[in-house]
Structure formats: structure tokens, C-alpha cells
Design an enzyme around this catalytic site. Structure first.
Site, PDB file in Angstrom:
ATOM      1  N   LYS A 188       0.836  -1.202   0.000  1.00  0.00           N
ATOM      2  CA  LYS A 188       0.000   0.000   0.000  1.00  0.00           C
ATOM      3  C   LYS A 188       0.877   1.260   0.000  1.00  0.00           C
ATOM      4  CE  LYS A 188      -3.416  -2.818  -0.054  1.00  0.00           C
ATOM      5  NZ  LYS A 188      -4.352  -3.279   0.949  1.00  0.00           N
TER       6      LYS A 188
HETATM    7  C1  LIG Z   1      -5.330  -4.388   1.299  1.00  0.00           C
HETATM    8  C2  LIG Z   1      -6.786  -4.154   1.354  1.00  0.00           C
HETATM    9  C3  LIG Z   1      -7.558  -4.475   2.471  1.00  0.00           C
HETATM   10  C4  LIG Z   1      -7.001  -5.238   3.638  1.00  0.00           C
HETATM   11  O1  LIG Z   1      -5.891  -4.630   4.183  1.00  0.00           O
HETATM   12  P1  LIG Z   1      -4.973  -5.416   5.233  1.00  0.00           P
HETATM   13  O2  LIG Z   1      -4.248  -4.316   5.934  1.00  0.00           O
HETATM   14  O3  LIG Z   1      -4.072  -6.296   4.416  1.00  0.00           O
HETATM   15  O4  LIG Z   1      -5.858  -6.191   6.121  1.00  0.00           O
HETATM   16  C5  LIG Z   1      -8.897  -4.147   2.479  1.00  0.00           C
HETATM   17  N1  LIG Z   1      -9.459  -3.539   1.421  1.00  0.00           N
HETATM   18  C6  LIG Z   1      -8.757  -3.232   0.314  1.00  0.00           C
HETATM   19  C7  LIG Z   1      -9.444  -2.532  -0.802  1.00  0.00           C
HETATM   20  C8  LIG Z   1      -7.402  -3.552   0.243  1.00  0.00           C
HETATM   21  O5  LIG Z   1      -6.714  -3.285  -0.861  1.00  0.00           O
END
Ligand SMILES: *Cc1c(COP(=O)(O)O)cnc(C)c1O
Length: 381
Positions: A188
Site C-alpha cells: 500500500k
Molecule cells: C489491502 C486491502 C484491504 C485489507 O488490508 P490489510 O491491511 O491487508 O488487512 C482491504 N481492502 C482493500 C481494498 C485492500 O486493498
């Protein structure tokens, strides 16, 4: 192999983490609190509640809004499974709203039509979870207006969108949502290894989120039933979880946050270069609304004349690490068992047939990006 995404960890990050590692507090402590305050200040929210993942934050966000058995939660099929699973964890039912064919985020027209139909049959959702797919904000003003009209609450899944703006307000300021959730997974925009944060302007919701992330336990005498037995004493008031972030992660997050604006600007510059270099190929390029500022977590194209499988394989053979975001959630085997089937959300399914995610991350060099562009031209010609 050029990956589709990757984190940057600098010397400053390493120093910040190392300092915490040799301190007395390495689980949730002052670094997490400082990270929460810094993110809240950055996005203009009253509260930030850090957790061990965005998935955990989505789960307790649903619980904090009272989602439980008998309730219905709607989200987009084009998202990571976590956006939908959060509601199932609460014992609620999930349903989906198809995407806008141009923006690839939840279609407001489809949402409005589905709400009108649901209001006739008494099946309105308790919560709607719009997803800022790729970092591009959903039409939150319209979704906010619909939430007033139909009486549902809103959780923004902003896992892709920290550092972006809706109009001139940072995503997370919460003008049109009850809770906004960020992810700090390494792919991210900024990372804490694993981690997430729920933002809200509502003091009561913030209190519930904090309680649920730590077993539903309180150490505040004023919240206890009966008398407090002493300084050691705590009471469990609800069924919470251990969803806490560590101070090791909090320190990494704080250090990364200092580079957020730089990262998002770099992602925009790289996306602009892709736009220019790919514009004459038979592709649909990702839409970025000039009224807003995307977090540009992903750069997705839709192939108009080629097979996605063939292009994916040919580019990987040339050392280009691609990905596909996302397989429509309702077509997953688990969701099919719940009764969903192919054909339920045609715009999302058509999107999935054509979608391909290109490498995009702040340390991607222009030379590497040119390699990706050249390979694309070769494979598509
Ligand atoms: C990555 C992601 C999540 C989950 O995030 P984590 O921190 O890995 O639990 C939820 N929604 C979207 C759209 C994502 O890309």
C-alpha cells in the site's frame, strides 16, 4: 523481475524502529499513540485507531456501527475480499453494488436503484462500504446524500487512498462517512509491515473501536459495573479482540508518514507517464477525476483487443511483474456457496476479463518504467 508494487524502507525508518526495539515498550504504547495522532492530524479526523490490519479495522468498524446477525452490508465486487468478509465476521449478510463502467468504483446509479428496490422489500443495508479502488475516490457526496435518505451508515474502505483528496479535503476527513479505514500492508501507499487504522470524528465510535481492538476490556473506574478493586483491576464489558498494533510498527508508520506527500506525488508522476506512453494502444486507461486527487495505489488498464491471459504471460516472460485487481468477490467459491453466481454483477465481471495492473511504486525508476512501456508496445503490436 520488476514487481507490480513494493515498499521503500529508508535508513530513517530503520533507526526509528531500532530505537523502539531496545526500549521498554514494544507492544502498543506511545509510538502507536503518536502515529494515530499524526495520521488524524494529516487527514483532518478527530480520531485515529490503529490496528494490526485494515481487515481488523473493517471488522470492528462494522461492529462499532452495530452490524450483527440480521443486518445487511453492501460493498463493491471489485475489491479485496476483506471489504466483504468484515460484514460476515459480524454474522451479517453481504450484498454487492456493481461498478461504474468508466470509474470502476461503486456505481452511484446502481446503488440508488438497488436502495429504491430494497426500500420496497424492507431489505435496506445497515452499512455501505464504498471502496476507493486504485486510490480514486468514490462519489462520496452522492453516497452521503443517499445515506441520509435511506438511513444507512458509511465505512469508506480507503486501503488504497491515504494521501489522496476528495475535493479539497483529505480522504479520511469523514465529511461523508462515519468511519474511514486505511491499510499499511507493504504494497500500500505507506507501510507498518502489517497494519491499518480506522478514522472517525465521532467520539462514541472512537471509544467503541478502541475497546473492541483490545478484548472489550476497560481499566476506567467510571465505566465499570460495581466497584473498582484497585489499580490491577480491569473489566471485560464486550467481546473484543486482540487487534492491537505494536509500537515497533507505530514507529515505522510515523517515519513513513513523513514521506506520504512525496510518495503520492511520485505515483502521480509515474501514472502521468503511463497515460502519455500508453494512450495510443488499444487499452482503456484508468480514470482520474480532476476534481479530486487519487492516492494512485494502483495503475490498472483494460485490454480492449487482446486476451488478458496472453498479455499477462508474455509480459511476465519479459520480466514485468503484473497483477490483477480484483477477481470479483461474488465469484469466489466461498461467495458462490452463499448464493452468488456469475452474471450477478455484469460490469464487474466484464471489467475482470480485461484488467491488468502495471508496476507502480515510488522507487520505480523511469528507466524501469520505460522497460514496462516498451514491453507493452511490443506485446500489444
Ligand atoms: C489491502 C486491502 C484491504 C485489507 O488490508 P490489510 O491491511 O491487508 O488487512 C482491504 N481492502 C482493500 C481494498 C485492500 O486493498
Amino acid at each position: 523481475m520488476i514487481p507490480y508494487g513494493k515498499q521503500e524502507v529508508t535508513e530513517d525508518d530503520v533507526t526509528a524502529v531500532a530505537r523502539v526495539l531496545v526500549s521498554d515498550l514494544i507492544a502498543q504504547g506511545p509510538q502507536v499513540e503518536a502515529f494515530e495522532r499524526a495520521v488524524a492530524a494529516r487527514v483532518g479526523a478527530r480520531h485515529g485507531v490503529a490496528m494490526n490490519s485494515a481487515t481488523s479495522a473493517l471488522h470492528v468498524a462494522c461492529l462499532a456501527l452495530g452490524v450483527g446477525p440480521g443486518d445487511i452490508v453492501w460493498t463493491s465486487p471489485i475489491t479485496f475480499v476483506a471489504s466483504a468478509n468484515a460484514a460476515l465476521y459480524c454474522g451479517a449478510q453481504v450484498d454487492f453494488v456493481d461498478i461504474d463502467p468508466k470509474r470502476w468504483t461503486m456505481s452511484v446509479a446502481a446503488l440508488e436503484a438497488k436502495l429504491e428496490a430494497a426500500s420496497q422489500t424492507g431489505t435496506l443495508p445497515k452499512v455501505v462500504i464504498p471502496v476507493h479502488f486504485m486510490g480514486e475516490p468514490c462519489d462520496m457526496a452522492s453516497i452521503g446524500a443517499l445515506s441520509q435518505r435511506y438511513g444507512f451508515r458509511v465505512i469508506e474502505d480507503a486501503a488504497h487512498a491515504i494521501g489522496g483528496r476528495y475535493g479539497n479535503k483529505p480522504i479520511g476527513a469523514g465529511d461523508h462517512a462515519d468511519i474511514t479505514v486505511f491499510s499499511f500492508h507493504p504494497v500500500k501507499v505507506i507501510t507498518t509491515g502489517e497494519g491499518g487504522m480506522a478514522m472517525t470524528n465521532d467520539d462514541t465510535l472512537a471509544h467503541r473501536l478502541r475497546s473492541l481492538r483490545s478484548h472489550g476490556i476497560t481499566r476506567e473506574g467510571s465505566e465499570m459495573e460495581g466497584e473498582c478493586h484497585g489499580l490491577w483491576y480491569y473489566q471485560q464489558l464486550s467481546l473484543g479482540f486482540n487487534y492491537r498494533m505494536t509500537d515497533i510498527q507505530g514507529a515505522l508508520g510515523l517515519s513513513q508518514l513523513a514521506r506520504l506527500d512525496e510518495y503520492v506525488a511520485r505515483r502521480h508522476a509515474l501514472a502521468d507517464r503511463y497515460d502519455a506512453a500508453l494512450s495510443r494502444l488499444p487499452l482503456d486507461l484508468p480514470y482520474r477525476d480532476p476534481k479530486h486527487y487519487s492516492g494512485v495505489h494502483l495503475y490498472v488498464v483494460r485490454l480492449k483487443r487482446h486476451s488478458r491471459r496472453e498479455v499477462y504471460d508474455a509480459l511476465r516472460a519479459r520480466g514485468i511483474g503484473l497483477n490483477v485487481h480484483y477477481i470479483p468477490v461474488h465469484t469466489q467459491p466461498y461467495y458462490r456457496k452463499l448464493g452468488f453466481k456469475a452474471g450477478d454483477f455484469p460490469a464487474s465481471e466484464a471489467y475482470y476479463q480485461e484488467a491488468l495492473t502495471l508496476p507502480l511504486y515510488p522507487t520505480l525508476s523511469e528507466a524501469e518504467q520505460d522497460q514496462v512501456i516498451a514491453a507493452f508496445h511490443k506485446v500489444l503490436s
